[in-house]
Scaffold this motif. Structure first.
Motif, PDB file in Angstrom:
ATOM      1  N   ARG A 163       6.567   6.356   4.211  1.00 28.46           N
ATOM      2  CA  ARG A 163       5.683   5.733   3.221  1.00 28.46           C
ATOM      3  C   ARG A 163       6.401   4.572   2.564  1.00 28.46           C
ATOM      4  O   ARG A 163       7.556   4.693   2.168  1.00 28.46           O
ATOM      5  CB  ARG A 163       5.304   6.737   2.124  1.00 28.46           C
ATOM      6  CG  ARG A 163       4.308   7.793   2.522  1.00 28.46           C
ATOM      7  CD  ARG A 163       4.112   8.791   1.379  1.00 28.46           C
ATOM      8  NE  ARG A 163       3.535   8.174   0.180  1.00 28.46           N
ATOM      9  CZ  ARG A 163       4.131   8.151  -1.000  1.00 28.46           C
ATOM     10  NH1 ARG A 163       5.318   8.662  -1.171  1.00 28.46           N
ATOM     11  NH2 ARG A 163       3.538   7.598  -2.021  1.00 28.46           N
ATOM     12  N   LEU A 215       0.890  -1.152   0.000  1.00 21.08           N
ATOM     13  CA  LEU A 215       0.000   0.000   0.000  1.00 21.08           C
ATOM     14  C   LEU A 215       0.932   1.206   0.000  1.00 21.08           C
ATOM     15  O   LEU A 215       1.387   1.643   1.062  1.00 21.08           O
ATOM     16  CB  LEU A 215      -0.859  -0.010   1.256  1.00 21.08           C
ATOM     17  CG  LEU A 215      -1.716  -1.268   1.390  1.00 21.08           C
ATOM     18  CD1 LEU A 215      -2.122  -1.507   2.819  1.00 21.08           C
ATOM     19  CD2 LEU A 215      -2.913  -1.151   0.506  1.00 21.08           C
ATOM     20  N   PRO A 216       1.255   1.700  -1.170  1.00 19.39           N
ATOM     21  CA  PRO A 216       2.370   2.642  -1.267  1.00 19.39           C
ATOM     22  C   PRO A 216       2.209   3.904  -0.416  1.00 19.39           C
ATOM     23  O   PRO A 216       3.184   4.443   0.068  1.00 19.39           O
ATOM     24  CB  PRO A 216       2.399   2.995  -2.759  1.00 19.39           C
ATOM     25  CG  PRO A 216       1.096   2.547  -3.310  1.00 19.39           C
ATOM     26  CD  PRO A 216       0.606   1.441  -2.433  1.00 19.39           C
ATOM     27  N   ASP A 217       0.979   4.349  -0.218  1.00 22.26           N
ATOM     28  CA  ASP A 217       0.800   5.612   0.504  1.00 22.26           C
ATOM     29  C   ASP A 217       0.744   5.437   2.012  1.00 22.26           C
ATOM     30  O   ASP A 217       0.691   6.416   2.744  1.00 22.26           O
ATOM     31  CB  ASP A 217      -0.467   6.323   0.022  1.00 22.26           C
ATOM     32  CG  ASP A 217      -0.299   6.815  -1.397  1.00 22.26           C
ATOM     33  OD1 ASP A 217       0.838   7.177  -1.742  1.00 22.26           O
ATOM     34  OD2 ASP A 217      -1.276   6.806  -2.151  1.00 22.26           O
ATOM     35  N   LEU A 218       0.703   4.208   2.459  1.00 24.78           N
ATOM     36  CA  LEU A 218       0.653   4.016   3.904  1.00 24.78           C
ATOM     37  C   LEU A 218       2.066   3.770   4.446  1.00 24.78           C
ATOM     38  O   LEU A 218       2.987   3.444   3.706  1.00 24.78           O
ATOM     39  CB  LEU A 218      -0.253   2.837   4.253  1.00 24.78           C
ATOM     40  CG  LEU A 218      -1.738   3.040   3.933  1.00 24.78           C
ATOM     41  CD1 LEU A 218      -2.560   1.927   4.540  1.00 24.78           C
ATOM     42  CD2 LEU A 218      -2.233   4.384   4.421  1.00 24.78           C
TER      43      LEU A 218
END
Ligand SMILES: Nc1ncnc2c1ncn2[C@@H]1O[C@H](COP(=O)(O)OP(=O)(O)OP(=O)(O)O)[C@@H](O)[C@H]1O
Ligand SMILES: Nc1ncnc2c1ncn2[C@@H]1O[C@H](COP(=O)(O)OP(=O)(O)OP(=O)(O)O)[C@@H](O)[C@H]1O
Ligand SMILES: [Mg+2]
Ligand SMILES: [Mg+2]
Lengths: 337, 505, 321, 322
Positions: free
Chosen positions: B399, B350-353
Motif C-alpha cells: 500500500r 491513493l493511500p489504500d491502493l
C-alpha cells in the motif's frame, strides 16, 4: 423506510359485477347509538359539504384500492361538494397531521381509516374542538364512541381468525400441523387474527399443532420466502393459515415449487377475499377465504347522512363477514374485489 | 542539562516492516535536537511512538524523570509535548483562528467560546510570527506554506516542555524559515526541548545543537551537531562510504540545457479571478523553467491552470503550437502536459491502493486493450519505473500509504512519467525528500530535460530553482514580475526580484 | 530499509486472517450449526431454496458494492426494482424480450438520474438516491396503477422456476453476474478507475481520470442490476407487485456489501466478500425462521451478528468513518 | 474574505431558509387555508418530533458520522414512556432517556472506540432496537396508554401561548443546540472531528469521547422525541418511526449540513424539517393527489431542494478553494 401493506375490513352481502356494498350484521342493531345532540354537532346536508377521508396506507393493494375507490365513488354519488383525500403512507404521525390539515382546510365531516387503534388522539381532539363528526372505518379505535368519534364501521378481526380456524380444522379433520403466516409485527390486525385463530383452534381442535408462526409482513413475496423456509424445515406440514390473501398466494407458489399440491397435500386458508384468492378457492388450491369487504363508501355515507340529519346511528356497526368456500366461490368470484 | 524526554530501546513493527528497532533518543531542556535519516528511516514513526499515536512494541519512555506511556496524542499534549506532525495536519474547513486554538479555545465567564478574544489572540500570535492573514478565513483557502506556519504557531503557543517539529520547513520560503528559526530560538531560550526533523541539511547546522541519525529504523549515531561534518552526516544517513559521497556535489542539477527552438509549451494571458492575472509562461523542449515567488505568489495556481486543474477566466495554453482546451486535466494530459501536485496527501496518492496501481493509474487507458487492463504491460512499466526511480517498497503490491514520504513522491513522479509527457509541471517535487532521494530526483529531472521534455519547476528552496532552471519566471500576487534568463539566473537576481516586491508590502 | 517479518505473531496473524476471511468463517460456523441442529438442512432442495432466495439481494448488492467502492451509496435500488417490476407486465404483450429490455432500460435511466445528481450536480449520494427511493416507488405504483399483476408469460415464469444442471436458472444468473462484476472490478480500466476515484477523488481528477463518466457509469450499472433483480423477483413471485418488491432491499444490499468486507469509505471493492456477505445474511434469516424464533429475537440476533461480523473485519488503520 | 464571499457563505448557510421562505410564500398565495394561525400551529407541533430527532442527527452528521437507529429508538422511546408512566411520571420520562441513551452509548462505543463504520453499526442497532421494542410489547401487540391527566402526558398535549408544549421544548433544545455547536469546545471539536478526524486526534482533541457523546445525545434526543410523541398521542404505539431516520437525514442535509462532516448548522436543520413538513401540508392542501403521486412529488421536491442547496454551497466553496 418503506411501508407494508395490510388490509382489513368487513364483509357483507354483495351484488354481482363490481361487487356489493356492505351489510351490517343483523342483531347488532340494538347496541348503543349516537345522535347529534349526544355528540354535540350541527345538522348538515352532505350534498354541499366538505368531507375529508384519511386513508392509512398507500392504495397499493386490492383492499386499500377498493376502499378508497368506494369512498370516492359514493361521495360523488351523494353529491358531496368537495372530498378531500389524504394518505398517511403508514406513518402514524402523518395521519395525525393529515386529519388536522383537512380540518384546517374546512372539512365538515371526516371518514378515517385508522392506521392504528391507538395514537390518533390529537387528531380526534382537533375534530372534537370543532365538533366535526368522525366515522372510523375498517379498524376500531380504542376511544370513546359518540365522544371521540361517532361510530365505527368494520368487521371483527378476532372473529375472522376464529372462522379461519374453524375452516382449517374442518379441512384437516381436526388433526395436523399448521403454519401461520403472520401480518406485520405490531399491527392490531395481526394480533387479532392470530389470537382468534390460535384460541379457537385450541378450543375446537387441540390436535392441530401450530408448528410455526413467522411474519410475512402482509406481502406476497415475503409470504413466499417464509413459506419456502418453513417447508424445508417441516416437510410434513398439512395446513397454512395466512393472515391475508397476498401471503397465501405467495405461499401457494412456494408450496408448488416444493412439490406439494396445495388443496391436497396442504390446505390453505386466508382472510381477505380478493379476487385472486377466491379464484384459487374455485381452482381448489385454497380451502377457504374469509372475506373482508373494503367497500365502505355506501354504508359510511349512509351512516354519516343519517347522523347529520339528526337521527341516531349505531355506535358499532359490525359488518357480517362472508366466507368463500368450494361451495360458493365459483358463483361469488365476480363479487370479490 | 537535564533530560526531559528519554526513549530507550524503542521498537515498532508494522505488518511486514520493522520500522524501528532498538532506538534510543534523549531530549534535554533548552536544546534543539536534529533527527535525521533517509526517507523511511523511521523518523516520523519514532515521533508517533513518542507522542502516543502508535503504541511501541518494545522499549520504554521516560518523561520528566517518570516512566510514561501515552495512550493518545491528547495525553502527550496534556503532559506538555506539543507536536507538528509531518504533512500539514489541521482541519481545513475551520478558520485559521479555530485551528490555532482548537481544544484550548478562550472562554468567557459563562464557559462559552469567546470568538472575539480568540480571533484577536490568533491575529496577534500569528502577527508576532510574521504571518499576516485574516484569521477568520477557512484554513484551506490558504497555501500550504501558510498552513504549515499556522501549525507551528499552534504548537509553539502552548506551554510545552517539548516541541516536536516533523519537517516544518518543507513548504516554507527562506523568509518563513527565518521566522520559524526565530520562534525556535525563543523556545530554546525558554528551556524547551525541541526535536527537529528536516531533510535540509543547512537548516540543521544553523539551528541544531545535537543530532540523532537513523537508518533503516536503527540508531546509527547520536552526538553534538558541530562534531559531525556534513559529509559524514550524509554518509551515515545513506550508509555509504565517505569518499563516495565526497565525489558528489550539492545539488545534482547540471544547469544549462540545450533547449530546442520552438516552445513546446506556451501559456499566455492566464487569468483567474483573485488568483492569476495575465501570466505568461513559455517552455522550450529540453528547458527547465523555474517559477519564483514567495508564499501565495500564485506559482501553484499557474501550473494548475496549465494542467487544466484550475478553471480560467481567460488565457490560452498551446502545446506544440496547438491550442489546448483549458480547464480539463484529461485534455492537457492527452496533449502531454502533466502535473505533480503540491499536496501529495490530498491530491496525489491513493493511500489504500498498491504501488503498482498508483503508478499505472493515469496510464491505465494506454495499458489496456478493449477496456481490459493488461497485467503484463502494467507490470513491465511499473517495474521499469520502480527501478529507474529506485522506489523502495516491499513489493509493487505494498500500500502506498505505508511508504515513506519520499517514496510516495517518487511513486507520483513515476505515475507522470508513464504518460510519456512532453511537459512536466513539478510543484515542489523534492519537498520532504531526503538528500539521497533528492539528488536522484534532481538528476532525474535533469535527465528528462536532456531527453527533450519541457519542465516547469517550483521549489521553495532557492538554490534548487536557481541551479536547476534555465530561466526563472518570478511571480508576485498572481502577476509576472520578471523573467530571468541566461546569466541572470542566479540567487542574487532572484532575491533582488523578490526584494523588489517585498518592499511594496 | 524494510525487512519482511518472517513469522508474524500468532495473535496478529489470527486477527489479520479473521479480518480478511471473517465472513467465510461465519458461514462455515452457521452451516455447521444448522447441520447439527436444524432438521432437513442438508438437502439439495434446501440448498437450492437458500440460493434462490439470496439471488435478487446478491444481484442488487453487486451494483451496490461498485457504488460503495466510489465512496457513494445507492438507496434507490429497492424502488428501481419496483419500477422494473411494474414495467414488465405493461409490455409483456410484445414478448418477453422487449419487456425485459424496457425494464432494464428503465433501471439504467434511474441509475443515470442518480449518476447525474451525484456526478454532475454534486449532491451527496445518500440524499441524491434517497429522492429516488421516495419517488421511485410512487412512480412504480403510478405505472402499475397500484395494482399487482399476475404474470402469465411462460418464458418469464421459466426464468423463475427453471433449472439448469440441478440448480435454478436464477442462481446461475446471479453467479454469472457476480463473476462478471468481479472481472469488471479486477481487470478493466473502468474497475480500476472506479476504485481509484473512491480512494481519492481529487487525486484521481488530477491524474486525468474521467471522474464524472466513471461515477455515472457506476450508478447506471447499479440501476440496471437492480432492474435485473426486479425482473428476477417478479419471475419468482409469478406476479408483478410494485408495492412490495424490493422493499428494504437497499439495507439488505448494503449490509451484504459491508459484512463482506467492503469499507463504506470507498476505495476498495470485494465482490467475493459481497457474495459471502449476502449468503451469510440469508443463512441467518433462514436459521431464524427454521427455528421459529419470534420477530423480536430474530431482529436482535441479526443486529448482533452484523456488529460481530463487521467488528472482526475492521481495518487495521481503523478508518472508523 | 470579500463581501461577495461572505454573502455567498451566508446564502449557503441560510439557503434552506431562503427556499423555505419561497415555498411558504407560494403556498400562502395559492391556498387560502395555508396562511392561517391554526395551520401554522399544526405545522409547528407536527414538525417538533422530527425536529428533535434531527437535532441529534445534525451533530452526528457534522462529526462525519450517521445515525440510522433513530427511527427505532424513537419508537422504543415512546413505548418505554407509556410503559414507565405506570410507575410514576418521572419514571415515564427517565426510562426512555436512559434506555435510548444506552443504545446511543452502544453506538458511540462501537463507532468511537471500536472504530466501526457508523452506517453499519447504527443499521444494526436499528434492527436491535426494533427487536427490543417487539420483545417488550409481546411482539408489538400490547399498546400501553398514558393517562391524560398525568403531567408527562401534558408535556405532549398541553399548550402554552397557543403553541404545543413540544414546540416550546423543541425551540429550547434548538437554542441549546445552537449554543453548544457554535459556542462550546464540545461543538467546536465536533466540527473539527468532522473536518478531519485524523487531524483532530493529532491535535490532541478527545476525539473518541466526543464522538461517543454525540451518539449518546442522538439516542437520547430520539428517545425524548418518541416519549413526547407518545405523550402527544397518549399511547405508546409500536408501529411508529419506520423511515424516520431518512426524514431526519434529509432534513439535516436540506439544512445545509455536509454529509461528509465538518460543516453545518443547527438552524438550517430546523428549516429543513419545516420544509419537509410544509411540503406535506401543501400536498394535503391540494387534497386530491393520489398517494402514488404524493411520493413522486416528495421525491422530486427533495431532489430539487438539495440540488439548489448544493448549487449554492458550491458557489460558496468555489470562492475559496486554493
Ligand atoms: N502505518 C504504517 N503501516 C505500515 N508501514 C508503515 C506505516 N507507517 C510507516 N511505515 C513504514 O515504516 C518505515 C518508516 O517510515 P517513517 O514514515 O517513519 O519514515 P520517515 O523517516 O519519517 O521518512 P520521511 O523522511 O520520508 O518522512 C517505512 O518503511 C514505512 O513504509
Ligand atoms: N501570507 C499569506 N497571507 C494571506 N494569504 C496567503 C498568504 N500566503 C498564501 N496565501 C493564499 O494562498 C493562496 C495560494 O497560494 P499558493 O500556495 O498557490 O501560492 P504559491 O506561490 O504556490 O506558494 P506555495 O505553494 O509556496 O505556498 C493565495 O491565493 C493566497 O490567497
Ligand atoms: Mg517522516
Ligand atoms: Mg504552491
Amino acid at each position: 423506510a418503506c411501508t407494508k401493506s395490510e388490509d382489513t375490513g368487513g364483509g357483507g352481502g354483495s351484488t354481482p359485477g363490481t361487487g356489493g356494498a356492505q351489510v351490517a350484521q343483523t342483531g347488532a342493531a340494538d347496541g348503543p347509538t349516537c345522535d347529534l345532540e349526544q355528540y354535540g354537532a350541527e345538522e348538515l346536508d352532505l350534498s354541499n359539504a366538505v368531507v375529508g377521508f384519511s386513508q392509512s396506507e398507500k392504495e397499493a393493494n386490492p383492499f386499500r384500492i377498493a376502499e378508497t375507490e368506494s369512498i370516492k365513488a359514493e361521495a360523488a354519488a351523494v353529491g358531496v361538494k368537495n372530498l378531500l383525500t389524504t394518505n398517511a403512507n403508514s406513518q402514524l404521525n402523518k395521519q395525525i397531521s393529515d386529519i388536522q390539515d383537512m380540518i384546517n382546510k374546512g372539512a365538515q365531516a371526516l371518514i378515517v381509516a385508522p392506521l392504528n387503534s391507538d395514537g390518533l388522539e390529537p387528531a380526534l381532539d382537533a375534530a372534537r374542538a370543532k365538533n366535526i363528526p368522525v366515522i372510523t372505518v375498517d379498524r376500531k379505535l380504542n376511544a370513546e364512541p359518540c365522544q371521540d368519534y361517532v361510530s365505527f364501521l368494520g368487521s371483527d378481526f378476532v372473529e375472522q381468525g376464529k372462522r379461519a380456524a374453524q375452516e382449517m380444522a374442518e379441512a384437516l379433520g381436526n388433526k395436523g400441523k399448521v403454519a401461520i403466516l403472520l401480518g406485520t409485527s405490531g399491527n392490531n390486525v395481526t394480533t387479532d387474527r392470530t389470537n382468534g385463530f390460535v384460541d379457537e383452534m385450541a378450543k375446537i381442535a387441540p390436535d392441530v399443532e401450530i408448528i410455526a408462526q413467522q411474519t410475512g409482513e402482509f406481502a406476497r413475496d415475503k409470504g413466499q420466502q417464509v413459506m419456502e423456509q418453513i417447508i424445508q424445515a417441516q416437510p410434513d406440514i398439512n395446513g397454512v393459515y395466512a393472515e391475508n390473501d397476498e401471503m397465501a398466494l405467495g405461499a401457494l407458489v412456494a408450496l408448488r415449487s416444493a412439490g406439494k399440491v396445495p388443496g391436497q397435500d396442504v390446505q390453505v386458508v386466508s382472510v381477505d377475499g380478493t379476487r385472486g384468492a377466491v379464484q384459487k378457492v374455485v381452482d381448489g388450491e385454497m380451502y377457504a377465504v374469509v372475506e373482508s369487504n373494503p367497500r365502505f363508501g355506501p354504508l359510511a355515507f349512509e351512516t354519516l347522512q343519517t347522523f347529520l340529519s339528526g337521527e341516531p346511528v349505531q355506535q358499532d356497526i359490525v359488518i357480517s363477514d362472508k366466507l368463500y368456500t368450494k361451495e360458493n366461490a365459483a358463483d361469488e368470484v365476480g363479487n370479490a374485489y | 542539562m537535564e533530560a526531559v524526554l528519554a526513549a530507550t530501546s524503542i521498537g515498532k513493527r508494522f505488518p511486514g516492516v520493522v520500522a524501528l528497532s532498538d532506538v534510543d533518543l534523549t531530549l534535554r531542556a533548552g536544546e534543539v535536537h536534529a533527527l535525521v535519516g533517509e526517507n523511511g528511516a523511521g523518523k516520523s514513526t519514532l515521533i508517533k511512538v513518542l507522542t502516543g499515536v502508535y503504541t511501541p512494541d518494545d522499549g520504554t519512555l521516560e518523561y520528566l524523570g517518570e516512566r510514561k506511556r501515552f495512550a493518545r496524542p491528547l495525553d502527550a499534549q496534556a503532559a506538555g509535548i506539543s507536536t507538528v506532525y509531518q504533512e500539514v495536519n489541521l482541519v481545513p474547513l475551520q478558520s485559521v483562528a479555530s485551528n490555532v486554538f482548537l481544544g484550548r479555545e478562550p472562554r468567557n465567564r459563562f464557559g462559552l467560546l469567546d470568538f472575539r478574544a480568540m480571533n484577536a489572540q490568533a491575529t496577534q500570535l500569528l502577527d508576532s510570527y510574521g504571518i499576516r492573514v485574516d484569521v477568520t478565513r477557512p484554513l484551506r483557502t490558504l497555501g500550504m506554506g501558510v498552513q504549515q506556519m499556522v501549525a507551528v504557531a499552534r504548537a509553539a503557543a502552548t506551554e510545552a516542555r517539548v516541541v516536536i517539529l516533523d519537517e516544518p520547513t518543507s513548504s516554507l520560503e527562506p523568509r518563513e524559515v527565518d521566522t520559524l528559526f526565530a520562534i525556535i530560538e525563543r523556545l530554546r531560550a525558554d528551556g524547551v526541548a525541541v526535536l527537529y526533523v528536516s531533510h535540509r541539511l543547512d537548516e540543521l547546522y544553523r539551528i541544531c545543537d545535537r543530532v540523532t541519525v537513523l537508518r533503516d529504523g536503527r540508531l546509527v549515531h547520536s552526538g553534538a551537531m558541530a562534531d559531525l561534518p556534513r559529509l559524514k552526516l550524509v554518509a551515515m544517513m545513506l550508509g555509504r562510504d565517505l569518499e563516495e559521497v565526497q565525489r558528489e556535489g550539492a545539488t545534482k542539477f547540471e544547469g544549462e540545457h540545450a533547449a530546442g527552438q520552438a516552445p513546446v509549451l506556451a501559456a499566455s494571458g492566464l487569468s483567474a479571478k483573485h488568483r492569476l492575472d495575465d501570466v505568461d509562461v513559455t517552455v522550450r523542449p529540453g528547458e527547465i523553467v523555474g517559477l519564483g515567488g514567495l508564499l501565495g505568489a500564485g506559482r501553484s495556481e499557474t501550473v494548475m491552470a496549465i494542467a487544466g486543474a484550475l478553471p480560467l477566466d481567460s488565457g490560452e495554453v498551446n502545446v506544440d503550437g496547438k491550442r489546448l482546451r483549458t480547464g480539463s486535466v484529461a485534455a492537457a494530459m492527452r496533449a502531454g502536459v502533466v502535473m505533480l501536485p503540491e499536496d501529495r496527501k490530498a491530491d496525489g496518492i491513493l493511500p489504500d491502493l498498491s504501488v503498482r496501481e498508483n503508478i499505472a493509474l493515469a496510464a491505465l487507458p494506454r495499458l489496456s486493450a478493449a477496456g481490459l487492463v493488461s497485467r503484463r504491460r502494467q507490470d513491465s512499466i511499473v517495474d521499469t519505473f520502480m527501478k529507474r526511480l529506485r522506489i523502495k517498497a516491499a513489493s509493487p503490491d505494498q500500500r502506498v500509504g505505508e511508504l515513506s514520504g519520499g517514496n510516495q513522491q517518487k511513486v507520483l513522479l513515476a505515475r507522470l512519467l508513464c504518460m510519456q509527457p512532453k511537459v512536466l509541471l513539478l510543484d515542489e517535487p523534492t519537498r520532504g525528500i531526503d538528500v539521497g532521494a533528492k539528488a536522484e530526483v534532481q538528476a532525474l529531472i535533469d535527465e528528462l530535460a536532456k531527453d527533450g521534455l519541457g519542465v516547469v519547476l517550483i521549489s521553495s528552496e532557492f538554490d534548487e530553482v536557481v541551479e536547476g532552471s534555465d530561466a526563472i519566471v518570478v511571480l508576485r500576487e498572481g502577476k509576472v514580475v520578471t523573467r530571468l534568463e541566461g546569466d541572470n539566473v542566479n540567487e542574487a537576481a532572484l532575491l533582488a526580484a523578490l526584494a523588489e516586491d517585498s518592499r511594496d508590502d | 530499509m524494510t525487512e519482511v517479518v518472517a513469522a508474524p505473531r500468532a495473535n496478529a496473524g489470527t486477527r489479520a486472517w479473521l479480518r480478511d476471511n471473517g465472513v467465510y468463517a461465519a458461514i462455515v460456523v452457521l452451516v455447521a450449526y444448522n447441520l447439527i441442529f436444524t432438521e432437513n438442512f442438508a438437502t439439495m432442495a434446501n440448498l437450492s431454496t437458500q440460493l434462490v432466495q439470496v439471488a435478487p439481494v446478491l444481484i442488487v448488492a453487486l451494483g451496490m458494492a461498485l457504488v460503495i467502492g466510489t465512496e457513494g451509496v445507492d438507496l434507490s435500488v429497492g424502488s428501481v426494482m419496483a419500477i422494473a417490476a411494474a414495467i414488465l407486465p405493461l409490455y409483456l404483450g410484445y414478448g418477453v424480450l422487449p419487456a425485459v429490455l424496457l425494464a432494464l432500460v428503465a433501471g439504467g435511466l434511474c441509475g443515470a438520474l442518480n449518476g447525474t445528481l451525484v456526478a454532475v450536480v454534486g449532491i451527496q449520494p445518500i440524499v441524491a438516491t434517497l429522492a429516488l427511493l421516495v419517488g421511485g416507488r410512487g412512480l412504480a405504483l403510478v405505472f402499475a396503477d397500484g395494482q399487482m399483476t399476475v404474470i402469465q408469460n411462460d418464458s418469464l415464469l421459466g426464468l423463475g422456476t427453471g433449472e439448469l444442471l440441478g440448480l435454478p436458472v436464477i442462481v446461475w444468473l446471479a453467479a454469472a453476474l457476480a463473476a462478471l462484476v468481479w472481472l469488471l472490478v479486477r481487470y478493466t480500466t473502468f474497475g480500476r478507475q472506479l476504485v481509484a476515484i473512491g480512494g481519492n477523488r481529487s487525486a484521481s481528477a488530477l491524474a486525468g481520470l474521467p471522474v464524472r463518466r466513471v461515477l455515472m457509469t457506476t450508478y447506471v450499472i447499479s440501476g440496471v442490476l437492480a432492474a435485473v433483480a426486479g425482473i428476477v423477483a417478479t419471475a419468482r413471485l409469478t406476479a408483478s407487485d410494485p408495492s412490495a418488491i424490493g422493499n428494504l432491499y437497499e439495507l439488505s444490499a448494503i449490509t451484504a456489501v459491508v459484512v463482506g468486507g467492503t469499507p463504506l469509505s470507498g476505495g476498495r471493492v470485494r465482490i467475493l466478500g459481497t457474495v459471502a456477505g449476502a449468503v451469510l445474511m440469508q443463512m441467518i434469516t433462514a436459521t431464524l425462521i427454521k427455528h421459529n424464533l419470534p420477530d423480536s429475537t430474530a431482529q436482535m440476533v441479526q443486529a448482533a451478528i452484523i456488529v460481530l461480523a463487521v467488528y472482526l473485519q475492521r481495518s487495521r488503520a481503523g478508518g472508523g468513518q | 474574505m470579500t463581501r461577495a464571499e461572505r454573502l455567498a457563505g451566508l446564502v449557503q448557510r441560510r439557503g434552506s431558509i431562503v427556499v423555505l421562505a419561497l415555498v411558504v410564500l407560494i403556498a400562502s398565495v395559492s391556498f387560502d387555508a395555508f396562511p392561517t394561525i391554526d395551520n401554522a400551529q399544526n405545522i409547528a407541533i407536527q414538525s417538533s418530533f422530527l425536529a428533535i430527532v434531527a437535532l441529534g442527527m445534525t451533530f452526528v452528521i457534522i462529526s462525519g458520522g450517521i445515525d440510522l437507529s433513530v427511527g427505532s429508538v424513537y419508537a422504543l422511546g415512546g413505548v418505554l414512556a407509556a410503559y414507565g408512566i405506570q410507575f410514576g411520571s418521572l419514571v415515564g420520562l427517565l426510562l426512555p432517556l436512559v434506555v435510548c441513551g444506552a443504545i446511543g452509548l452502544l453506538n458511540g462505543v462501537l463507532v468511537a472506540y471500536g472504530r466501526l463504520a457508523p452506517f453499519i453499526v447504527t443499521l444494526a442497532t436499528l434492527l436491535g432496537a426494533r427487536g427490543l421494542l417487539l420483545a417488550i410489547t409481546d411482539e408489538g401487540s400490547t399498546t400501553r396508554l398514558m393517562d391524560r391527566e398525568d403531567w408527562l402526558t401534558q408535556l405532549g398535549q398541553g399548550t402554552f401561548l397557543g403553541l404545543g408544549i413540544p414546540v416550546w421544548i423543541t425551540i429550547g433544545l434548538f437554542a441549546v443546540g445552537v449554543v453548544v455547536l457554535q459556542r462550546t469546545r464540545f461543538g467546536h471539536s465536533t466540527l473539527a472531528i468532522g473536518g478531519s478526524r485524523e487531524a483532530a486526534a493529532l491535535m490532541g482533541l478527545p476525539v473518541a469521547r466526543n464522538t461517543m457523546l454525540l451518539y449518546v445525545g442522538s439516542g437520547m434526543l430520539a428517545g425524548l422525541a418518541g416519549a413526547l410523541a407518545a405523550a402527544y398521542s397518549a399511547s405508546g404505539v409500536t408501529i411508529v418511526g419506520e423511515g424516520l431516520e431518512l426524514d431526519a437525514i434529509a432534513a439535516v442535509v436540506i439544512g445545509g449540513t455536509l454529509l461528509t462532516g465538518g460543516a453545518g448548522t443547527v438552524g438550517g436543520t430546523l428549516a429543513g424539517v419545516l420544509l419537509l413538513r410544509v411540503i406535506q401540508n401543501v400536498i394535503n392542501q391540494v387534497g386530491t393527489l393520489s398517494s402514488h403521486y404524493q411520493s413522486v412529488v416528495s421525491g422530486a421536491f427533495l431532489a430539487v431542494v438539495v440540488a439548489v442547496q448544493s448549487y449554492l454551497s458550491r458557489a460558496h466553496l468555489r470562492g475559496g478553494k486554493r
